[in-house]
Design a protein around this motif. Sequence first.
Motif, PDB file in Angstrom:
ATOM      1  N   ARG A 190      -4.431  -4.008   1.043  1.00  0.00           N
ATOM      2  CA  ARG A 190      -3.341  -4.710   0.360  1.00  0.00           C
ATOM      3  C   ARG A 190      -3.782  -6.028  -0.276  1.00  0.00           C
ATOM      4  NH1 ARG A 190      -0.573  -3.184   4.223  1.00  0.00           N
ATOM      5  NH2 ARG A 190       1.438  -3.430   3.190  1.00  0.00           N
ATOM      6  N   ALA A 211      -0.241  -0.086  -4.623  1.00  0.00           N
ATOM      7  CA  ALA A 211       0.914  -0.246  -3.736  1.00  0.00           C
ATOM      8  C   ALA A 211       1.142   0.999  -2.894  1.00  0.00           C
ATOM      9  CB  ALA A 211       2.161  -0.559  -4.554  1.00  0.00           C
ATOM     10  N   VAL A 225       6.235  -3.869  -1.464  1.00  0.00           N
ATOM     11  CA  VAL A 225       5.488  -4.466  -2.572  1.00  0.00           C
ATOM     12  C   VAL A 225       5.310  -5.963  -2.366  1.00  0.00           C
ATOM     13  CG1 VAL A 225       5.580  -4.930  -5.056  1.00  0.00           C
ATOM     14  CG2 VAL A 225       6.110  -2.646  -4.203  1.00  0.00           C
TER      15      VAL A 225
END
Length: 313
Positions: A190, A211, A225
């Motif tokens: 991420r 994502a 997100v």
Amino acid sequence: MDRSEIDRQVRGLFASSARGTRVALEQEHFVVDLVRGGTVSPERVRAAVAGRSYAHLVSFEPGGQVELSLPPAAHAAALRATLERCTRRLSADLAPHGIALVVAPVSLVDTPRYLHSPRYDAMERHFDAIGPAGRRMMRSTASTQVCLDRWPGRAGLEQWEVLLLAGPFLAAALCPSTRLATWLEVDPARTAFDDRLLHGDDPVAAYADFAASAPAFLDSAVEHVSTLFPPVRPRLGYLEVRFPDARPASQVHQMVDGLAVLLYDDERRRDALASLRGEQGRLADHWQAAASGELDPERGSTLLGLPAGAVAA
């Protein structure tokens, strides 16, 4: 999690503004007890700034870091003036309460997590399963994040590309601390300190793939997100440059002005891209080198069009 909802959220993030040249800032500070030396809870800071004209600009990170979120300004000099004014007032208001304002990229004292919410609880559980870097990032790091207008069409694609390609070289000049090394260890799925956001010709599709591949620990696509932390993040008409370390107000305008020229001057942006496009396949290595102090910081200064050493902390 529904991929179509992720795609929808990401498309919204990549909305473009007109060809504006605004600059905005999110400046994080540590707050320290002048007597005991430890960090200070948000409640004490809120009490100290209650009723002040700038209080609506103050928010907090999980470790109690104070964030000043400054509205867009027309240019770097105006932004610097606002930041210096707010910082002086904040520091003066905290002092009678026994609190010192500290600008540093990494806290040198043990920091608890002051903010508790389902989002932060889930985030910390996820990061703890990977290692200790997530807690350090949430509690003990601070940044100066620069926000710039994202333009429509080809120019906007170039802005996105140049910031991602230049990122490691700018970081070598702007981030001479252990904060970047912490970010590289948090959760690569991420944070994207590599070239995945430049795959293909469509940045929206690349970001949606990023994502969708990140482990989800929150229920909604909106929340999911919001837990993506790449070095540059799309934000509803503007780009948020996240990787710079927290730096004193007196140094911020040089960095902001340099980034603004890189994005808003068509010739400078395209010249930088011409020299950087061959580096895409080595971005991950460049980020690691920047974090370990092995990447030449003068290239970052050159990209920003500043004298040698001008942006060093």
